[in-house]
Write a protein that holds these residues in place. Structure first.
Motif, PDB file in Angstrom:
ATOM      1  N   UNK A  42       8.224   3.220  11.185  1.00  0.00           N
ATOM      2  CA  UNK A  42       8.475   4.034   9.899  1.00  0.00           C
ATOM      3  C   UNK A  42       7.225   4.114   9.077  1.00  0.00           C
ATOM      4  N   UNK A  43       6.150   5.010   9.875  1.00  0.00           N
ATOM      5  CA  UNK A  43       5.444   6.199   9.437  1.00  0.00           C
ATOM      6  C   UNK A  43       4.668   4.703   8.121  1.00  0.00           C
ATOM      7  N   UNK A  44       3.908   3.706   8.320  1.00  0.00           N
ATOM      8  CA  UNK A  44       3.498   3.202   7.635  1.00  0.00           C
ATOM      9  C   UNK A  44       1.896   2.399   8.010  1.00  0.00           C
ATOM     10  N   UNK A  45       0.904   2.544   7.334  1.00  0.00           N
ATOM     11  CA  UNK A  45      -0.239   2.058   8.398  1.00  0.00           C
ATOM     12  C   UNK A  45       0.239   0.248   8.381  1.00  0.00           C
ATOM     13  N   UNK A  46      -0.443  -0.366   9.553  1.00  0.00           N
ATOM     14  CA  UNK A  46      -0.004  -1.282  10.583  1.00  0.00           C
ATOM     15  C   UNK A  46      -1.055  -2.149   9.428  1.00  0.00           C
ATOM     16  N   UNK A  75       2.765   5.883  16.632  1.00  0.00           N
ATOM     17  CA  UNK A  75       3.111   6.716  16.429  1.00  0.00           C
ATOM     18  C   UNK A  75       2.641   8.412  16.277  1.00  0.00           C
ATOM     19  N   UNK A  76       2.164   8.154  15.261  1.00  0.00           N
ATOM     20  CA  UNK A  76       1.508   9.155  14.734  1.00  0.00           C
ATOM     21  C   UNK A  76       0.033   8.929  13.605  1.00  0.00           C
ATOM     22  N   UNK A 132       1.670   3.468   2.382  1.00  0.00           N
ATOM     23  CA  UNK A 132       1.335   1.416   2.537  1.00  0.00           C
ATOM     24  C   UNK A 132       0.160   0.524   2.576  1.00  0.00           C
ATOM     25  N   UNK A 133      -0.400   1.716   2.505  1.00  0.00           N
ATOM     26  CA  UNK A 133      -2.231   1.335   2.177  1.00  0.00           C
ATOM     27  C   UNK A 133      -2.434   0.726  -0.167  1.00  0.00           C
ATOM     28  N   UNK A 134      -2.720  -0.653   0.334  1.00  0.00           N
ATOM     29  CA  UNK A 134      -2.672  -1.292  -0.631  1.00  0.00           C
ATOM     30  C   UNK A 134      -4.236  -0.642  -1.520  1.00  0.00           C
ATOM     31  N   UNK A 135      -3.855   0.318  -3.012  1.00  0.00           N
ATOM     32  CA  UNK A 135      -4.667   0.246  -3.737  1.00  0.00           C
ATOM     33  C   UNK A 135      -5.798  -0.313  -4.430  1.00  0.00           C
TER      34      UNK A 135
END
Length: 144
Positions: free
Chosen positions: A14-18, A60-61, A140-143
């Motif tokens: 989903x092109x998001x960090x886990x 995936x990327x 998807x990184x929390x800042x």
């Protein structure tokens, strides 16, 4: 007269960090599994190393970007050179010069991506006028 920070994102389908640890930058220069690392060799040389054999199957990327800290934009900097090599002492197998930036403060430089069982590399050069914080949130990184 400005600092450029190279960063990497380890992304799922989903092109998001886990997790936030999948955002690799100067403050956290290695992913939790050690597969992606940021190396700094002085103020102008920054490298991202990726051990494809260690990356989990869900990855995936790996997206590699650069961001300018301060008021400058990439149009002020000039050409950005990216290279790919299968090891730190190995000959370069691909290179690209990204030199069409104008008002961008962040640039998506390149991606390593999984296509079937193989990994591929692509130079991207996509720029964004927003700063690093917006790019980080987009993955998807929390800042804080």
């Amino acid at each position: 007269d400005c600092e450029i920070d190279v960063v990497a994102f380890v992304l799922d389908e989903d092109e998001q960090v886990s997790c936030d640890g999948d955002f690799v930058f100067y403050g956290a220069p290695e992913s939790p599994d050690g597969a992606v690392r940021l190396l700094c060799d002085g103020p102008t040389e920054q490298s991202v190393t990726v051990d494809l054999t260690v990356l989990p199957p869900a990855v995936r990327r790996v997206a590699i970007a650069a961001a300018i800290d301060g008021a400058a934009v990439f149009g002020d900097i000039g050409a950005v050179q990216i290279t790919l090599a299968p090891g730190s002492d190995a000959p370069v197998t691909a290179q690209a010069t990204l030199d069409a930036a104008t008002s961008e403060r962040t640039l998506l430089l390149a991606e390593l991506y999984r296509r079937g069982p193989l990994w591929r590399f692509r130079a991207v050069g996509q720029g964004y006028d927003q700063g690093l914080e917006d790019l980080v949130r987009g993955y998807g990184v929390e800042v804080k």
